[in-house]
Design a protein around this motif. Structure first.
Motif, PDB file in Angstrom:
ATOM      1  N   THR A 146      10.176  -0.717  -8.451  1.00  0.00           N
ATOM      2  CA  THR A 146       8.802  -0.332  -8.137  1.00  0.00           C
ATOM      3  C   THR A 146       8.011  -1.520  -7.599  1.00  0.00           C
ATOM      4  O   THR A 146       7.864  -2.542  -8.275  1.00  0.00           O
ATOM      5  CB  THR A 146       8.108   0.262  -9.365  1.00  0.00           C
ATOM      6  OG1 THR A 146       8.915   1.330  -9.875  1.00  0.00           O
ATOM      7  CG2 THR A 146       6.730   0.784  -9.024  1.00  0.00           C
ATOM      8  N   VAL A 154       4.454  -2.645  -5.262  1.00  0.00           N
ATOM      9  CA  VAL A 154       3.166  -2.301  -4.664  1.00  0.00           C
ATOM     10  C   VAL A 154       2.937  -3.223  -3.481  1.00  0.00           C
ATOM     11  O   VAL A 154       3.074  -4.450  -3.601  1.00  0.00           O
ATOM     12  CB  VAL A 154       2.013  -2.446  -5.676  1.00  0.00           C
ATOM     13  CG1 VAL A 154       0.679  -2.083  -5.023  1.00  0.00           C
ATOM     14  CG2 VAL A 154       2.253  -1.569  -6.898  1.00  0.00           C
ATOM     15  N   ASP A 180       0.094  -4.035  -0.565  1.00  0.00           N
ATOM     16  CA  ASP A 180      -1.234  -3.872   0.026  1.00  0.00           C
ATOM     17  C   ASP A 180      -1.174  -4.402   1.441  1.00  0.00           C
ATOM     18  O   ASP A 180      -0.923  -5.597   1.664  1.00  0.00           O
ATOM     19  CB  ASP A 180      -2.285  -4.630  -0.787  1.00  0.00           C
ATOM     20  CG  ASP A 180      -2.714  -3.876  -2.043  1.00  0.00           C
ATOM     21  OD1 ASP A 180      -2.179  -2.783  -2.290  1.00  0.00           O
ATOM     22  OD2 ASP A 180      -3.576  -4.395  -2.774  1.00  0.00           O
ATOM     23  N   ARG A 187      -2.908   0.919   0.106  1.00  0.00           N
ATOM     24  CA  ARG A 187      -2.064   0.607  -1.050  1.00  0.00           C
ATOM     25  C   ARG A 187      -0.828   1.514  -1.001  1.00  0.00           C
ATOM     26  O   ARG A 187      -0.934   2.740  -1.021  1.00  0.00           O
ATOM     27  CB  ARG A 187      -2.817   0.791  -2.362  1.00  0.00           C
ATOM     28  CG  ARG A 187      -1.918   0.642  -3.598  1.00  0.00           C
ATOM     29  CD  ARG A 187      -2.651   0.091  -4.794  1.00  0.00           C
ATOM     30  NE  ARG A 187      -3.002  -1.315  -4.627  1.00  0.00           N
ATOM     31  CZ  ARG A 187      -3.569  -2.068  -5.577  1.00  0.00           C
ATOM     32  NH1 ARG A 187      -3.846  -1.530  -6.759  1.00  0.00           N
ATOM     33  NH2 ARG A 187      -3.869  -3.332  -5.351  1.00  0.00           N
ATOM     34  N   VAL A 195       3.076   2.256  -2.601  1.00  0.00           N
ATOM     35  CA  VAL A 195       3.965   2.066  -3.742  1.00  0.00           C
ATOM     36  C   VAL A 195       5.349   2.593  -3.378  1.00  0.00           C
ATOM     37  O   VAL A 195       5.479   3.731  -2.892  1.00  0.00           O
ATOM     38  CB  VAL A 195       3.443   2.787  -4.997  1.00  0.00           C
ATOM     39  CG1 VAL A 195       4.430   2.647  -6.155  1.00  0.00           C
ATOM     40  CG2 VAL A 195       2.078   2.246  -5.398  1.00  0.00           C
ATOM     41  N   PRO A 239       8.355   4.664  -7.321  1.00  0.00           N
ATOM     42  CA  PRO A 239       7.591   4.554  -8.570  1.00  0.00           C
ATOM     43  C   PRO A 239       8.421   4.942  -9.792  1.00  0.00           C
ATOM     44  O   PRO A 239       9.039   6.015  -9.830  1.00  0.00           O
ATOM     45  CB  PRO A 239       6.424   5.530  -8.358  1.00  0.00           C
ATOM     46  CG  PRO A 239       6.914   6.500  -7.335  1.00  0.00           C
ATOM     47  CD  PRO A 239       7.825   5.729  -6.443  1.00  0.00           C
ATOM     48  N   VAL A 270      -2.312   0.752 -11.412  1.00  0.00           N
ATOM     49  CA  VAL A 270      -2.082   0.763  -9.962  1.00  0.00           C
ATOM     50  C   VAL A 270      -3.288   1.355  -9.240  1.00  0.00           C
ATOM     51  O   VAL A 270      -3.668   0.908  -8.164  1.00  0.00           O
ATOM     52  CB  VAL A 270      -0.800   1.544  -9.623  1.00  0.00           C
ATOM     53  CG1 VAL A 270      -0.667   1.752  -8.112  1.00  0.00           C
ATOM     54  CG2 VAL A 270       0.427   0.810 -10.155  1.00  0.00           C
ATOM     55  N   VAL A 308      -3.693   5.372  -4.694  1.00  0.00           N
ATOM     56  CA  VAL A 308      -2.638   4.949  -3.768  1.00  0.00           C
ATOM     57  C   VAL A 308      -2.751   5.784  -2.498  1.00  0.00           C
ATOM     58  O   VAL A 308      -3.146   6.948  -2.521  1.00  0.00           O
ATOM     59  CB  VAL A 308      -1.250   5.118  -4.434  1.00  0.00           C
ATOM     60  CG1 VAL A 308      -0.972   6.566  -4.774  1.00  0.00           C
ATOM     61  CG2 VAL A 308      -0.150   4.538  -3.572  1.00  0.00           C
TER      62      VAL A 308
END
Length: 267
Positions: free
Chosen positions: A19, A21, A23, A28, A30, A33, A57, A60
């Protein structure tokens, strides 16, 4: 567990397992997950929960799912998280199983979405992945083990980011590099996942030397290892990854931070 992730201009953090993340462009994103706590998941065992949970988080914009067939890449809470997202990009078979809001992309197909920073669009290209040895038996769709999709994220003024998914094939990475020669950063699933009943226990994802070879082929300036801990079937961890990059003379490429801590990217 961290209470939250502040938005970054251009950065990556690994939360544990696969997982990640990202940016990028005011969005955003992911990938894969997995938010369940430690415990058994069928024939696989999760040994640690994520560094940051779903609430941490926050909102998203896009979820990337390399494959939904295995719980170490999409567990129960991860599946719920993906289903609640505005958009999920994955392979065609996985999209059919997940349903809305999942959109299936075949290898080399792209989907663009508007960036929140006003810089135009972010383009997500699906790229192939081989979830096991090159000579592994293939299903009727030509996949080893199951359908797996990698992704390349790009946009004007942004670094180009490759997310490997559970790929064990350096040959496939070389093919991606030929088609996308300007990759700046790579998230490599590099834990040498092994399941004794599959392919004689051979790696189902990149081992450490394979990850170093993939990095050399890509020519990326930044490599963020992922999917090397948090599950019992990983046969190699961070020490093996760092040693392999050291022996290959590529230590300067590897960016490792505590899970839930940002690695900044530059173009």
């Amino acid at each position: 567990m961290s209470t939250g992730l502040y938005r970054q201009e251009c950065a990556i953090t690994v939360l544990g397992g696969p997982t990640v993340v990202i940016d990028l462009g005011g969005l955003r994103i992911v990938s894969d997950p997995t938010f369940d706590e430690a415990g058994p998941h069928g024939y696989l065992t999760k040994t640690a929960g994520p560094a940051v949970d779903e609430d941490g988080v926050g909102p998203v914009d896009l979820v990337l799912v390399s494959h939904e067939a295995h719980p170490d890449n999409l567990d129960e809470r991860g599946r719920a998280f993906a289903k609640a997202a505005p958009l999920v990009l994955t392979g065609p078979v996985a999209a059919g199983r997940l349903g809305s809001p999942a959109v299936g992309l075949s290898p080399w197909a792209s989907r663009s979405l508007p960036r929140a920073d006003g810089g135009g669009d972010l383009t997500v290209m699906a790229v192939p992945a081989v979830h096991g040895p090159e000579d592994g038996e293939r299903d009727t769709d030509g996949n080893v083990n199951c359908e797996v999709t990698g992704f390349v994220l790009s946009g004007q003024g942004l670094p180009t980011v490759y997310v490997s998914g559970d790929n064990a094939s350096v040959r496939t990475v070389a093919d991606i590099s030929r088609r996308v020669p300007d990759i700046d950063a790579a998230v490599l699933h590099a834990g040498a996942a092994r399941v004794p009943a599959k392919f004689g226990g051979r790696p189902l994802s990149l081992d450490s030397r394979g990850a170093a070879a993939a990095a050399a082929v890509l020519g990326a300036d930044t490599v963020v290892p992922a999917h090397y801990d948090g599950w019992a079937h990983f046969s190699e961890g961070l020490p093996e990854i760092e040693l392999a990059f050291h022996e290959a003379g590529l230590s300067a490429l590897v960016r490792v931070a505590a899970h839930g801590t940002w690695v900044q990217l530059t173009r």
